[in-house]
Design an enzyme around this catalytic site. Sequence first.
Site, PDB file in Angstrom:
ATOM      1  CD  GLU A  65      -3.017  -1.191   2.164  1.00 35.27           C
ATOM      2  OE1 GLU A  65      -3.080  -0.221   2.932  1.00 35.27           O
ATOM      3  OE2 GLU A  65      -3.747  -2.193   2.255  1.00 35.27           O
ATOM      4  CG  HIS A  90     -15.275  -6.846   6.703  1.00 35.58           C
ATOM      5  ND1 HIS A  90     -14.879  -6.061   7.757  1.00 35.58           N
ATOM      6  CD2 HIS A  90     -14.193  -6.959   5.902  1.00 35.58           C
ATOM      7  CE1 HIS A  90     -13.611  -5.702   7.595  1.00 35.58           C
ATOM      8  NE2 HIS A  90     -13.173  -6.247   6.472  1.00 35.58           N
ATOM      9  CD  GLU A  96      -9.114  -6.518   9.376  1.00 35.14           C
ATOM     10  OE1 GLU A  96      -8.018  -7.077   9.578  1.00 35.14           O
ATOM     11  OE2 GLU A  96      -9.406  -5.943   8.302  1.00 35.14           O
ATOM     12  CG  HIS A  98      -9.600  -5.445   0.971  1.00 37.39           C
ATOM     13  ND1 HIS A  98      -9.751  -4.086   0.817  1.00 37.39           N
ATOM     14  CD2 HIS A  98     -10.359  -6.018   0.009  1.00 37.39           C
ATOM     15  CE1 HIS A  98     -10.574  -3.846  -0.193  1.00 37.39           C
ATOM     16  NE2 HIS A  98     -10.966  -5.012  -0.689  1.00 37.39           N
ATOM     17  CD  GLU A  99      -5.973  -4.859   4.629  1.00 38.61           C
ATOM     18  OE1 GLU A  99      -6.395  -3.772   4.209  1.00 38.61           O
ATOM     19  OE2 GLU A  99      -6.722  -5.754   5.090  1.00 38.61           O
ATOM     20  CD  GLU A 150      -6.728  -2.871   0.101  1.00 37.23           C
ATOM     21  OE1 GLU A 150      -7.189  -1.743   0.320  1.00 37.23           O
ATOM     22  OE2 GLU A 150      -6.336  -3.628   1.009  1.00 37.23           O
ATOM     23  CD  GLU A 201      -8.149   1.592   1.191  1.00 35.07           C
ATOM     24  OE1 GLU A 201      -7.304   0.727   1.459  1.00 35.07           O
ATOM     25  OE2 GLU A 201      -8.854   1.545   0.165  1.00 35.07           O
TER      26      GLU A 201
END
Length: 678
Positions: free
Chosen positions: A179, A382, A384, A452-453, A471, A477
């Site tokens: 990122e 989701h 996380e 993501h990540e 991602e 974001e």
Amino acid sequence: MHPCKPLLTLGSALALASVAHGQAPMRVLSPDGKNSLAVGLRDGVAYYTVDRGRKHIILPSRLGFTFRGTRPLGDSLRVVSSVRASRDTTWTLPWGEVARVRENYREIRVQFAETVAPRRHFTIAARAFDDGVAFRYEVADSGGFGDFEMTDELTEFTLADDARAWWIHANVPRPDRYEDLYSESPVSDLDTVQTPLTLEMQNGVRVVIHEADLVDYAGLGLAGHFESRTLRAALAPWADGIKVRGHAPFVTPWRTIQLADRVEDLAPSVLGLKLNPPSRIENTSWITPMKYDGIWWGMHLGLYTWGQGPKHGATTANARRYIDFAAANGLRGTLVEGWNLGWDGDWIQNRNGFSFTQPYPDYDLPGVAEYARSKGVMLIAHNETAMGVENYERQLDSAFALYQRLGIHAIKTGYVNDKTLAGDAHTGQYMVRHYRKVVATAAKYGIAVDVHEPIHDTGERRTWPNMLSREGARGQEYNAWGGEGGNPPEHESILFFTRLLSGPMDFTPGIFDLLIQRPTGTPRTPEDPRPRTTLAKQLALYVVIYSPVQMAADLPENYAGKPAFEFIRDVAVDWDTTRVLAGRIGDYVAVARKTRGKDEWFVGAITDEEPRVLDLPLSFLPNGHRYVAEIYADGPHASWRDNPESIVMRSQPVTSATRLHVVLASGGGQAIRIVPAR
């Protein structure tokens, strides 16, 4: 630019050295005769070279490994045998940027053996395709090999000239999470960088170094050496510094070198797909590309919170509101973030506190799932982890079984942290095993995954088509809170020729409130974080940045009464074919994609901070057919800085003979839908 130290001259150096020692290199040519990869020995050390036509790409570059407790593998070698093979077949992707892939290559397999104890042996499998070359190690269980701890992979990439590189760091400032904003420099200035690494050589060839079929191994980075054109494999480590643990026999991922004479020919990139095994999911009909909305952007704006409290975003009422919006606008999914226990307090430090089955009291998980089904919308859960991967793995089966019962067939996972609790790298072998376990377990329960990540894409989606998107780059974001004001206007035109060459990206386009109105009483400054794009560019990103899942990322209220939202309703997410019409890395991109199974095309064109005019041929349309182009263009005075939301919508008749005059504002774009004329 730093002067380069003298290197071996030209690819023929390997041939001369090998012949001098009685061992000519063994070369494999691509079916079109342009790409070649040679493998041989020099003073008992294994080397390879790569050429494209008469142009040298990779000069003699070392192969091999080092291990803890035993001698390196890669020198004191002799050639035992070589075997040639070829393959030419075509297969269909269940979804993708293209529908059909031709897998046409020639292969040579060269077996080496040590001439000294412990007399281990290994094979280099090398394949040459028309779009690049690839090789991997296949190490036998010989010489008492057994269990091993690899301290380094010695694979080198010695470039024939000081190529221009587009790169992001590996390990700093956010270890292995990709990122960062891309930089551009000569290869001789690189330290340690991520792959895919895109290069423009002085001889004109475009080169992309990456890997394919990463299974039980560490993710690949590349370590440069100051004032040198040699890059060496830099594997992400375990906490104790070991790179790979395993037991012979073993195979490495493929080391891939994509080659093209024009930058436009780098995409669509399917070299990695051709090097992965076929699908392990027999019936893929349940895996469906889609557009979705979700409770997400509001968190990044500070309007909602993930954790409990007066601004909690994932409430039953709010979820139903997003589901209603999706149903009314033809979006097939709704994502809900922050619905589950674990977000309160410092959730990154308390990573083992997440539950993936228990919702907060103000979120009725079964009720929301049922409401979504009644509206014809798929609820996306989701998950996380904050890199609490052991906690997540303990709950995988129970969570996925619950989602299956509730009709939840898609999840978005997240890994917002730099390392595991034990200190293992984000893309090291431990995490590679974890990501594979998640996607395989999800497939068992009929669940598709958006990560993501993540680790970088190495073509897994061929084997596990439920691995929809990820991602793996600096996404939208950062336009809500990035310290430097958001992603610069050039960002997406770099992503297209770098990160996107590895596979789909969930970039989350579609922001319409481009000035990001802050809460009442909060003054704005010109440099506050916001998307550095025009509205037309936000639309064009649905075509330029490929993903089989595309988000209408803004708040539903920001789409109300906006005619431009029609493009988001119409745009496809699954394609028959892709054509790059024009491009220059970091400056501009124009791409055309044909909707799978329909006589319909979409074109997206974007630019950096410079206004541009592109003259785009529509020769991809069939001859003798009449079409209408529905055009969403930057307004006459649009610019990302001063007038980002100015947009003009118009239609014009077109045929295959038409050349579209595409005017792009600063930070602008143009989105076009082409349909048969009535």
